[in-house]
Design an enzyme around this catalytic site. Structure first.
Site, PDB file in Angstrom:
ATOM      1  N   GLU A 291       0.853  -1.196   0.000  1.00  0.00           N
ATOM      2  CA  GLU A 291       0.000   0.000   0.000  1.00  0.00           C
ATOM      3  C   GLU A 291       0.883   1.238   0.000  1.00  0.00           C
ATOM      4  OE1 GLU A 291      -2.262   3.326   1.945  1.00  0.00           O
ATOM      5  OE2 GLU A 291      -0.349   2.462   2.463  1.00  0.00           O
TER       6      GLU A 291
ATOM      7  N   CYS B 245      -4.773  -3.512   1.869  1.00  0.00           N
ATOM      8  CA  CYS B 245      -4.115  -4.598   2.608  1.00  0.00           C
ATOM      9  C   CYS B 245      -4.313  -5.960   1.959  1.00  0.00           C
ATOM     10  CB  CYS B 245      -4.657  -4.636   4.037  1.00  0.00           C
ATOM     11  SG  CYS B 245      -4.618  -3.032   4.814  1.00  0.00           S
TER      12      CYS B 245
ATOM     13  N   SER C 174     -15.207   1.220   8.628  1.00  0.00           N
ATOM     14  CA  SER C 174     -14.260   0.225   8.099  1.00  0.00           C
ATOM     15  C   SER C 174     -14.421  -1.121   8.805  1.00  0.00           C
ATOM     16  CB  SER C 174     -12.819   0.733   8.211  1.00  0.00           C
ATOM     17  OG  SER C 174     -12.372   0.761   9.547  1.00  0.00           O
TER      18      SER C 174
ATOM     19  N   HIS D  53      -6.504 -10.789   8.218  1.00  0.00           N
ATOM     20  CA  HIS D  53      -5.833  -9.495   8.165  1.00  0.00           C
ATOM     21  C   HIS D  53      -6.062  -8.826   9.521  1.00  0.00           C
ATOM     22  CE1 HIS D  53      -4.674  -5.482   7.455  1.00  0.00           C
ATOM     23  NE2 HIS D  53      -5.907  -5.012   7.440  1.00  0.00           N
TER      24      HIS D  53
HETATM   25  N1  CAA Z   1     -10.580  -0.424  28.555  1.00  0.00           N
HETATM   26  C1  CAA Z   1     -10.928  -1.465  27.747  1.00  0.00           C
HETATM   27  N2  CAA Z   1     -11.522  -1.296  26.523  1.00  0.00           N
HETATM   28  C2  CAA Z   1     -11.763  -0.028  26.118  1.00  0.00           C
HETATM   29  C3  CAA Z   1     -11.426   1.096  26.896  1.00  0.00           C
HETATM   30  C4  CAA Z   1     -10.808   0.862  28.179  1.00  0.00           C
HETATM   31  N3  CAA Z   1     -10.465   1.873  28.983  1.00  0.00           N
HETATM   32  N4  CAA Z   1     -11.790   2.198  26.226  1.00  0.00           N
HETATM   33  C5  CAA Z   1     -12.327   1.798  25.047  1.00  0.00           C
HETATM   34  N5  CAA Z   1     -12.300   0.446  24.994  1.00  0.00           N
HETATM   35  C6  CAA Z   1     -12.753  -0.411  23.887  1.00  0.00           C
HETATM   36  C7  CAA Z   1     -14.068   0.023  23.267  1.00  0.00           C
HETATM   37  O1  CAA Z   1     -15.183  -0.463  23.981  1.00  0.00           O
HETATM   38  C8  CAA Z   1     -13.932  -0.590  21.891  1.00  0.00           C
HETATM   39  O2  CAA Z   1     -14.199  -1.966  21.963  1.00  0.00           O
HETATM   40  P1  CAA Z   1     -15.263  -2.647  20.914  1.00  0.00           P
HETATM   41  O3  CAA Z   1     -14.769  -2.308  19.543  1.00  0.00           O
HETATM   42  O4  CAA Z   1     -15.148  -4.084  21.229  1.00  0.00           O
HETATM   43  O5  CAA Z   1     -16.562  -2.024  21.201  1.00  0.00           O
HETATM   44  C9  CAA Z   1     -12.446  -0.460  21.587  1.00  0.00           C
HETATM   45  O6  CAA Z   1     -11.814  -0.259  22.849  1.00  0.00           O
HETATM   46  C10 CAA Z   1     -12.096   0.708  20.708  1.00  0.00           C
HETATM   47  O7  CAA Z   1     -12.681   1.849  21.251  1.00  0.00           O
HETATM   48  P2  CAA Z   1     -13.388   2.929  20.294  1.00  0.00           P
HETATM   49  O8  CAA Z   1     -14.296   2.218  19.338  1.00  0.00           O
HETATM   50  O9  CAA Z   1     -13.950   4.016  21.106  1.00  0.00           O
HETATM   51  O10 CAA Z   1     -12.079   3.445  19.560  1.00  0.00           O
HETATM   52  P3  CAA Z   1     -11.873   4.476  18.407  1.00  0.00           P
HETATM   53  O11 CAA Z   1     -13.138   4.833  17.724  1.00  0.00           O
HETATM   54  O12 CAA Z   1     -11.043   5.592  18.943  1.00  0.00           O
HETATM   55  O13 CAA Z   1     -10.927   3.665  17.420  1.00  0.00           O
HETATM   56  C11 CAA Z   1     -10.839   2.223  15.527  1.00  0.00           C
HETATM   57  C12 CAA Z   1     -11.132   2.326  17.018  1.00  0.00           C
HETATM   58  C13 CAA Z   1     -11.985   2.885  14.758  1.00  0.00           C
HETATM   59  C14 CAA Z   1     -10.713   0.783  15.118  1.00  0.00           C
HETATM   60  C15 CAA Z   1      -9.504   2.964  15.228  1.00  0.00           C
HETATM   61  O14 CAA Z   1      -8.438   2.293  15.835  1.00  0.00           O
HETATM   62  C16 CAA Z   1      -9.211   3.154  13.751  1.00  0.00           C
HETATM   63  O15 CAA Z   1      -9.723   4.050  13.101  1.00  0.00           O
HETATM   64  N6  CAA Z   1      -8.314   2.298  13.206  1.00  0.00           N
HETATM   65  C17 CAA Z   1      -7.914   2.374  11.809  1.00  0.00           C
HETATM   66  C18 CAA Z   1      -8.938   1.730  10.908  1.00  0.00           C
HETATM   67  C19 CAA Z   1      -8.954   0.236  11.036  1.00  0.00           C
HETATM   68  O16 CAA Z   1      -8.007  -0.389  11.444  1.00  0.00           O
HETATM   69  N7  CAA Z   1     -10.083  -0.369  10.631  1.00  0.00           N
HETATM   70  C20 CAA Z   1     -10.200  -1.824  10.624  1.00  0.00           C
HETATM   71  C21 CAA Z   1     -10.989  -2.331   9.452  1.00  0.00           C
HETATM   72  S1  CAA Z   1     -10.299  -1.700   7.904  1.00  0.00           S
HETATM   73  C22 CAA Z   1      -8.902  -2.658   7.623  1.00  0.00           C
HETATM   74  O17 CAA Z   1      -8.729  -3.674   8.214  1.00  0.00           O
HETATM   75  C23 CAA Z   1      -7.896  -2.200   6.615  1.00  0.00           C
HETATM   76  C24 CAA Z   1      -6.745  -1.603   7.333  1.00  0.00           C
HETATM   77  O18 CAA Z   1      -5.730  -2.240   7.585  1.00  0.00           O
HETATM   78  C25 CAA Z   1      -6.885  -0.210   7.797  1.00  0.00           C
END
Ligand code: CAA
Length: 390
Positions: free
Chosen positions: A81, A113, A203, A235
């Site tokens: 990528e 990916c 995503s 992945h």
């Molecule tokens: N203790 C334990 N768990 C906690 C916590 C704490 N103090 N605070 C939050 N959490 C948990 C939440 O409950 C949540 O769990 P669930 O998903 O099981 O509900 C998890 O931690 C994440 O919390 P948020 O959803 O609030 O986090 P966020 O919105 O800030 O970010 C994300 C999460 C959207 C995945 C972010 O990391 C992101 O944008 N990542 C990049 C995109 C990505 O990886 N997408 C995956 C699919 S796309 C893909 O696979 C292609 C690629 O490589 C990008």
């Protein structure tokens, strides 16, 4: 009987620096448990100033060439990528660094990916046509998101190299797969940007939808029933994503939803990605390496692979671990590479994050930092200068 074809050797390389996610948690005022439990990540590899997708890809592939030689390699497929040039394939630099024969075709593949899986499938098809040939597949990426964005704790850097051949030592890739494509904008990186844009929550939903559709196509194509699979490689943009995807797959396919069973089916595949971070194209094959390097005895184990690339393309396919595979691993060396990474602090991390390739003609030397076998020495008139260090 047809000749079995698959992964004859599998090696990895990663950035030689490592960032503990507590550094990001402190800066953003986030509880560390959100990362260690919520998304399942502890650390991320960061490339040194003179490391990039070419040096990591070449370092991974060198281990394969050192062991098997280059005989029979007429194709190098480089999946990424994080392309370094709009025109020239990164694999051509690797071809030169490894002194591969000129009687070889080299090409780069892109689809977020997913593209390493396309490369693996194309490689197996080439070997079906001519079982004397071996194909070098390289997947190498640096995952970078904006500071302060939701994706920041899911960065990372790493490469895998695979030698695809007949009668493989490690894993036979079974014929047939389920595929799925859907034109969506869940993660993308417009030309000129070094950081990806992502709609994080969307995503995750898109990934799960793709799991379901790829599996349904796999079943419709007459693939193995879900009960035949003992382990699953996904992945892993972050390791918790594999847990989400696995639960969704088993629900879709009608398997055993006991949490202890689900956990055992993927736990050994998560270890490397948890401490390396997202490696985009390489991540699913790092999951495989983590599984093979684990203490489990896997002879004849059927593995389900689910490859996802945002944008989006997904594929489900099967592999069978070969008897005696353990003799061909580098488990100790792999663990040593991870342990030897140099920890960096918040300010070194921010310096890395600001790093850009030059955009003006001129000479630009890079500091000598990498402990790896190849380095990006600098730029001359916007040409990348690579060097052998050992
Ligand atoms: N203790 C334990 N768990 C906690 C916590 C704490 N103090 N605070 C939050 N959490 C948990 C939440 O409950 C949540 O769990 P669930 O998903 O099981 O509900 C998890 O931690 C994440 O919390 P948020 O959803 O609030 O986090 P966020 O919105 O800030 O970010 C994300 C999460 C959207 C995945 C972010 O990391 C992101 O944008 N990542 C990049 C995109 C990505 O990886 N997408 C995956 C699919 S796309 C893909 O696979 C292609 C690629 O490589 C990008």
């Amino acid at each position: 009987m047809t000749t079995p074809i698959g992964i004859h050797d599998l090696a990895f390389a990663t950035g030689s620096r490592v960032l503990d996610l507590s550094v990001i948690a402190v800066r953003l005022g986030t509880e560390i448990e959100k990362y260690t439990i919520g998304i399942g990540q502890e650390r991320m590899s960061i490339p040194a100033a003179d490391e990039d997708i070419v040096t990591m890809g070449a370092a991974a592939a060198k281990q394969i060439i050192d062991r098997h030689g280059a005989e029979g390699i007429r194709t190098v497929l480089f999946a990424t990528e994080t392309g370094i040039d709009q025109s020239k394939a990164a694999g051509v630099y690797v071809h030169q660094l490894l002194e591969l024969p000129t009687t070889c075709r080299v090409v780069e593949l892109k689809q977020a990916c997913y593209s390493a899986t396309a490369a693996l499938q194309f490689a197996t098809a080439l070997v079906v046509c001519d079982p004397r040939q071996r194909v070098l597949v390289i997947a190498s990426d640096v995952a970078r998101y904006e500071l302060g964005s939701s994706g920041e704790p899911t960065q990372g850097a790493g490469a895998v190299a695979m030698l695809v051949a007949a009668d493989p030592d490690l894993v036979v890739i079974e014929p047939g797969s389920g595929v799925f494509t859907s034109d969506i904008m869940d993660f993308w990186r417009p030309n000129g940007r070094v950081t990806a844009l992502v709609d994080g929550k969307y995503s995750i939903r898109a990934y799960l939808q793709a799991v379901e559709n790829a599996w349904n196509d796999y079943s419709a194509q007459g693939g193995f029933p879900i009960s035949e699979f003992n382990r699953f490689c996904y992945h892993q943009p972050f390791t918790k994503m594999a847990s989400k995807a696995h639960r969704h797959l088993i629900k879709t396919a009608g398997g055993d939803l006991d949490p202890a069973v689900l956990d055992a089916q993927i736990a050994p595949t998560l270890k490397y990605n948890r401490v390396i971070g997202n490696t985009y194209t390489a991540s699913i094959y790092l999951a495989l390496l983590s599984l093979l390097d684990s203490d489990e005895e896997l002879d004849e184990t059927k593995i389900g692979f689910l490859s996802y690339g945002s944008g989006s393309v997904a594929e489900f396919f099967a592999g069978t671990v070969q008897p005696g595979y353990r003799k061909h691993l580098r488990s100790e060396e792999n663990r040593s590479v991870l342990a030897a990474r140099v920890p960096i602090d918040a300010s070194e991390y921010l310096t890395w994050h600001e790093r850009r390739d030059p955009t003006e003609l001129g000479d630009f030397a890079l500091p000598n930092e990498t402990p790896g076998p190849f380095r990006l020495a600098g730029f001359t008139d916007l040409k990348r200068d690579y060097a052998v260090t050992q």
